[in-house]
Design a protein around this motif. Structure first.
Motif, PDB file in Angstrom:
ATOM      1  N   LYS A  46       0.673  -1.098  -0.010  1.00 26.01           N
ATOM      2  CA  LYS A  46       0.184  -0.060  -0.069  1.00 26.01           C
ATOM      3  C   LYS A  46       0.828   1.342  -0.040  1.00 26.01           C
ATOM      4  CE  LYS A  46      -3.839  -1.781   2.083  1.00 26.01           C
ATOM      5  NZ  LYS A  46      -5.172  -1.921   2.683  1.00 26.01           N
ATOM      6  N   LEU A  49       2.296   1.622  -3.438  1.00 29.00           N
ATOM      7  CA  LEU A  49       1.501   2.137  -4.429  1.00 29.00           C
ATOM      8  C   LEU A  49       1.062   3.348  -4.120  1.00 29.00           C
ATOM      9  CD1 LEU A  49      -0.377   1.451  -6.817  1.00 29.00           C
ATOM     10  CD2 LEU A  49      -2.036   0.590  -4.931  1.00 29.00           C
ATOM     11  N   GLU A  53       1.514   6.032  -7.211  1.00 26.52           N
ATOM     12  CA  GLU A  53       0.441   6.982  -7.639  1.00 26.52           C
ATOM     13  C   GLU A  53       0.583   8.404  -7.467  1.00 26.52           C
ATOM     14  OE1 GLU A  53      -1.995   5.589  -9.598  1.00 26.52           O
ATOM     15  OE2 GLU A  53      -0.888   3.877  -9.781  1.00 26.52           O
ATOM     16  N   THR A  97      -1.177 -10.674  -2.861  1.00 18.29           N
ATOM     17  CA  THR A  97      -2.042 -10.108  -3.912  1.00 18.29           C
ATOM     18  C   THR A  97      -1.682  -8.842  -4.229  1.00 18.29           C
ATOM     19  OG1 THR A  97      -3.320  -9.381  -2.114  1.00 18.29           O
ATOM     20  CG2 THR A  97      -4.193 -11.352  -2.984  1.00 18.29           C
ATOM     21  N   THR A 100      -3.369  -2.645  -3.047  1.00 16.76           N
ATOM     22  CA  THR A 100      -4.384  -1.595  -3.270  1.00 16.76           C
ATOM     23  C   THR A 100      -3.948  -0.615  -2.344  1.00 16.76           C
ATOM     24  OG1 THR A 100      -6.177  -2.766  -1.714  1.00 16.76           O
ATOM     25  CG2 THR A 100      -6.197  -3.433  -4.051  1.00 16.76           C
TER      26      THR A 100
END
Length: 180
Positions: A46, A49, A53, A97, A100
């Motif tokens: 996280k 990411l 972003e 995974t 997010t």
């Protein structure tokens, strides 16, 4: 007419002040992430990411070369640390995974998207400092007492990278034109 104009100007200025004052850093990782593999992998993902972003937005919105160079570096480095964490997680027998964004990071991203050109660099850098401080603490803690050897090694390798980002962010915040 004059009252309406004055009220409109006051409302507009109040909105500008609130936007300029707002700086929503992403939420810190949960305490379990400092020692347990699954929460660590999720928190590290996280964090990376968010950095990727937010920096992609900076590449689009910032007009300051030093800030854009910093953002480009963050994108490249955090893509690598994400890949290294995923490899280490698989070595530890996990099936990670894709990361997010959490609600705090999503709010930070929304704030960056809404920031005006005059405020963008300040808001971006104000988010980067606490985000990198939290990431540094996460990697240091997991590297020292994490429950999976492969992930401890990966966390320790991330520490100097994140520390260098934090130093660069501090310099940029002090002097955005040529802080790096």
């Amino acid at each position: 007419m004059m009252k309406t104009l004055s009220l409109s100007v006051a409302v507009a200025l109040a909105g500008t002040t609130l936007t300029a004052a707002a700086q929503t850093p992403p939420a810190p990782p949960p305490p379990a992430a400092k020692a347990q593999a699954t929460p660590y992998v999720m928190a590290a993902g996280k964090s990376d990411l968010y950095e990727i972003e937010s920096s992609r937005i900076a590449m689009q919105k910032s007009r300051t070369p030093a800030v854009r160079n910093f953002a480009d570096m963050l994108i490249k480095h955090h893509q690598k640390t994400t890949a290294a964490t995923m490899v280490a997680a698989r070595r530890a027998g996990m099936k990670p995974t894709p990361p997010t964004l959490g609600p705090g990071a999503a709010a930070s991203i929304a704030e960056l998207r809404a920031a005006g050109a005059a405020d963008f660099d300040r808001v971006y850098l104000a988010q980067q400092l606490p985000a990198h401080q939290a990431a540094l603490e996460l990697h240091q803690s997991y590297g020292a007492r994490g429950d999976q050897a492969a992930l401890r090694t990966s966390a320790k390798a991330a520490v100097p990278i994140v520390r260098s980002h934090l130093t660069a962010a501090e310099r940029l915040q002090a002097n955005p034109r040529n802080g790096m």
